[in-house]
Write a protein that holds these residues in place. Structure first.
Motif, PDB file in Angstrom:
ATOM      1  N   HIS A  70      21.277  13.628  36.317  1.00  0.00           N
ATOM      2  CA  HIS A  70      21.915  13.015  37.484  1.00  0.00           C
ATOM      3  C   HIS A  70      20.880  12.263  38.324  1.00  0.00           C
ATOM      4  O   HIS A  70      21.144  11.169  38.818  1.00  0.00           O
ATOM      5  CB  HIS A  70      22.595  14.086  38.353  1.00  0.00           C
ATOM      6  CG  HIS A  70      23.891  14.575  37.801  1.00  0.00           C
ATOM      7  ND1 HIS A  70      24.041  15.816  37.246  1.00  0.00           N
ATOM      8  CD2 HIS A  70      25.106  13.965  37.699  1.00  0.00           C
ATOM      9  CE1 HIS A  70      25.290  15.967  36.840  1.00  0.00           C
ATOM     10  NE2 HIS A  70      25.961  14.857  37.097  1.00  0.00           N
TER      11      HIS A  70
ATOM     12  N   ASP B  40      14.463  22.306  42.178  1.00  0.00           N
ATOM     13  CA  ASP B  40      15.009  23.295  41.242  1.00  0.00           C
ATOM     14  C   ASP B  40      14.220  24.594  41.380  1.00  0.00           C
ATOM     15  O   ASP B  40      12.993  24.574  41.519  1.00  0.00           O
ATOM     16  CB  ASP B  40      14.962  22.806  39.789  1.00  0.00           C
ATOM     17  CG  ASP B  40      16.025  23.509  38.931  1.00  0.00           C
ATOM     18  OD1 ASP B  40      16.984  22.836  38.499  1.00  0.00           O
ATOM     19  OD2 ASP B  40      15.921  24.746  38.745  1.00  0.00           O
TER      20      ASP B  40
ATOM     21  N   ASP C  67      24.706  20.343  41.626  1.00  0.00           N
ATOM     22  CA  ASP C  67      25.392  20.479  40.333  1.00  0.00           C
ATOM     23  C   ASP C  67      25.090  21.922  39.908  1.00  0.00           C
ATOM     24  O   ASP C  67      24.058  22.198  39.306  1.00  0.00           O
ATOM     25  CB  ASP C  67      24.798  19.447  39.351  1.00  0.00           C
ATOM     26  CG  ASP C  67      25.364  19.584  37.947  1.00  0.00           C
ATOM     27  OD1 ASP C  67      26.464  20.133  37.800  1.00  0.00           O
ATOM     28  OD2 ASP C  67      24.678  19.141  36.998  1.00  0.00           O
TER      29      ASP C  67
ATOM     30  N   GLN D 269      18.528  26.146  29.976  1.00  0.00           N
ATOM     31  CA  GLN D 269      18.471  27.584  30.290  1.00  0.00           C
ATOM     32  C   GLN D 269      19.405  28.378  29.380  1.00  0.00           C
ATOM     33  O   GLN D 269      19.016  29.412  28.836  1.00  0.00           O
ATOM     34  CB  GLN D 269      18.844  27.801  31.755  1.00  0.00           C
ATOM     35  CG  GLN D 269      17.815  27.208  32.698  1.00  0.00           C
ATOM     36  CD  GLN D 269      18.358  26.961  34.098  1.00  0.00           C
ATOM     37  OE1 GLN D 269      19.523  26.611  34.271  1.00  0.00           O
ATOM     38  NE2 GLN D 269      17.496  27.118  35.094  1.00  0.00           N
TER      39      GLN D 269
HETATM   40  C1  LIG Z   1      23.789  22.460  35.851  1.00  0.00           C
HETATM   41  S1  LIG Z   1      22.061  22.415  36.041  1.00  0.00           S
HETATM   42  C2  LIG Z   1      21.753  20.827  36.711  1.00  0.00           C
HETATM   43  C3  LIG Z   1      21.684  19.752  35.671  1.00  0.00           C
HETATM   44  C4  LIG Z   1      21.287  18.408  36.222  1.00  0.00           C
HETATM   45  N1  LIG Z   1      22.244  17.905  37.172  1.00  0.00           N
HETATM   46  C5  LIG Z   1      21.077  17.394  35.107  1.00  0.00           C
HETATM   47  O1  LIG Z   1      21.747  16.359  35.115  1.00  0.00           O
HETATM   48  O2  LIG Z   1      20.261  17.621  34.243  1.00  0.00           O
HETATM   49  C6  LIG Z   1      21.788  23.434  37.413  1.00  0.00           C
HETATM   50  C7  LIG Z   1      20.341  23.579  37.816  1.00  0.00           C
HETATM   51  O3  LIG Z   1      20.333  24.126  39.137  1.00  0.00           O
HETATM   52  C8  LIG Z   1      19.287  25.033  39.247  1.00  0.00           C
HETATM   53  N2  LIG Z   1      19.638  25.969  40.324  1.00  0.00           N
HETATM   54  C9  LIG Z   1      20.659  26.846  40.353  1.00  0.00           C
HETATM   55  N3  LIG Z   1      20.641  27.523  41.511  1.00  0.00           N
HETATM   56  C10 LIG Z   1      19.601  27.046  42.237  1.00  0.00           C
HETATM   57  C11 LIG Z   1      19.075  27.339  43.515  1.00  0.00           C
HETATM   58  N4  LIG Z   1      19.614  28.285  44.310  1.00  0.00           N
HETATM   59  N5  LIG Z   1      18.010  26.636  43.953  1.00  0.00           N
HETATM   60  C12 LIG Z   1      17.460  25.663  43.178  1.00  0.00           C
HETATM   61  N6  LIG Z   1      17.892  25.368  41.938  1.00  0.00           N
HETATM   62  C13 LIG Z   1      18.957  26.036  41.473  1.00  0.00           C
HETATM   63  C14 LIG Z   1      19.190  25.684  37.897  1.00  0.00           C
HETATM   64  O4  LIG Z   1      17.888  26.211  37.686  1.00  0.00           O
HETATM   65  C15 LIG Z   1      19.518  24.524  36.953  1.00  0.00           C
HETATM   66  O5  LIG Z   1      18.368  23.893  36.500  1.00  0.00           O
END
Ligand SMILES: C[S@@+](CC[C@H](N)C(=O)[O-])C[C@H]1O[C@@H](n2cnc3c(N)ncnc32)[C@H](O)[C@@H]1O
Length: 351
Positions: free
Chosen positions: A40, A58, A106, A113
């Motif tokens: 994104h 992240d 997102d 992961q």
């Molecule tokens: C669905 S993935 C995002 C994918 C990204 N939008 C892409 O296009 O590649 C969700 C990401 O959010 C991170 N994440 C989840 N909870 C989080 C938090 N509380 N703080 C920071 N990062 C977080 C996860 O580690 C993961 O890498």
């Protein structure tokens, strides 16, 4: 090929819809609170060039490494930080990155992961029951599984996994302990409630519950959404993609509440809350992936996108300044009220 390059890719969900919902414009400033593989973020930077800037966050250091490679072409306009978005406001103040034109969440996990054979997020791979987004967190899923009482486990599995058979699952887990790996846990659940029910594996809900508990996902989301609103400039967009009903409920509630002028209970004859709307809902209904996207990327099937726009009055801006000026990070930067106000007004004029 380096190890980072060899990692299986994550396909960004609702990509065009997200760029459109954020109303990305050249020269705009954006925050991606969940960088993941940087898919994104890459699209946001592409549409905001020339002059666009992105702060990417992240909690997972591996995700930041991968995103750094994906976004290499934009290294001059990106700031990538390995942090939890629960600290969103502090991060933005530390790096002087606010107000912004758009903020994206997102939620959930990336394929990097889920496909990992060492993180313990999925029962498709045998791995230690870890499930931490960041190695700096103390509690793992194994700690919760092996030290909670049966009733605590049943509560957690019911509340965070919406599992109808939470008591049977919790009872079996306690009988089987110690449980150390994902497959041992999946087998225990299967023994408790039977094998595949419909399209979902019987362990799906319990794994979701554990992951939410280990990473305090719902509490962090609630806190971060409130902080995000304060960081948006006038007409800045808040876009959230969620993947299960517990997350979506929080997003919906926050957006609906913040888009209402009064939040008094309906039984109150006159408004006593003084609440003023600071958001405008852009879509009343959620945006979901097309059948074509779901076919191409089955992991997108449960995605729900919600979008709201910051509306603000001078009064609201003063209130935001009052809230921010007490933060340690603001004091550390030596900013006083007039400086904060000027920063917020900067984007007012820009919009
Ligand atoms: C669905 S993935 C995002 C994918 C990204 N939008 C892409 O296009 O590649 C969700 C990401 O959010 C991170 N994440 C989840 N909870 C989080 C938090 N509380 N703080 C920071 N990062 C977080 C996860 O580690 C993961 O890498």
């Amino acid at each position: 090929m380096s190890q980072v390059m060899a990692t299986p890719i994550h396909i960004p969900v609702l990509l065009n819809e997200t760029v459109e919902a954020l109303a990305v414009q050249p020269g705009g400033r954006y925050i991606d609170c969940t960088l993941g593989g940087g898919g994104h973020a890459d699209a946001i930077l592409g549409h905001s060039s020339p002059g666009g800037q992105l702060l990417g966050i992240d909690a997972d250091p591996e995700a930041v490494k991968v995103a750094r490679v994906t976004l290499e072409a934009y290294s001059g306009s990106t700031l990538l930080v390995n942090e939890n978005f629960v600290n969103l406001q502090a991060i933005c103040i530390k790096y002087d990155f606010f107000p912004v034109h758009g903020i994206l969440f997102d939620l959930g996990l990336s394929s990097l992961q889920l496909n990992s054979d060492s993180r313990g997020f999925s029962f498709q791979h045998d791995a230690p029951l870890d499930m931490r987004l960041s190695p700096s967190q103390r509690t793992t899923a194994a700690d919760i599984i092996n030290t909670s009482s049966e009733s605590e486990l049943a509560y957690l599995i019911k509340t965070y996994g919406e599992e109808g058979h939470s008591h049977q699952v919790a009872h079996s887990i306690v009988q089987e302990r110690p449980i150390k790996t994902t497959l041992q846990l999946a087998r225990t659940i299967e023994q408790a409630i039977g094998s595949r029910r419909g399209r979902i594996h019987p362990a799906t809900r319990t794994f979701q519950a554990l992951r939410i508990a280990v990473n305090h996902e719902l509490e962090h989301l609630k806190a971060a959404l409130k902080q995000a609103i304060d960081l948006l400039g006038f007409r800045g967009r808040l876009v959230v993609i969620s993947y299960h009903s517990l997350e979506d409920r929080i997003v919906k509630q926050v957006m609906q509440q913040e888009s209402r002028d009064c939040i008094c209970p309906s039984s109150t004859p006159i408004c006593v809350c003084g609440h003023r709307a600071c958001l405008r809902l852009i879509t009343r209904r959620v945006i979901t992936p097309s059948p074509e996207e779901i076919e191409f990327n089955p992991r997108s099937r449960s995605a729900k996108l919600r979008v709201a726009e910051r509306i603000t009055t001078w009064d609201e801006q003063y209130k935001t300044v009052e809230k921010l000026c007490f933060l340690t990070e603001v004091k550390a930067n030596g900013w006083r009220r007039p400086v904060l106000l000027k920063k917020l007004q900067g984007l007012f004029q820009h919009a």
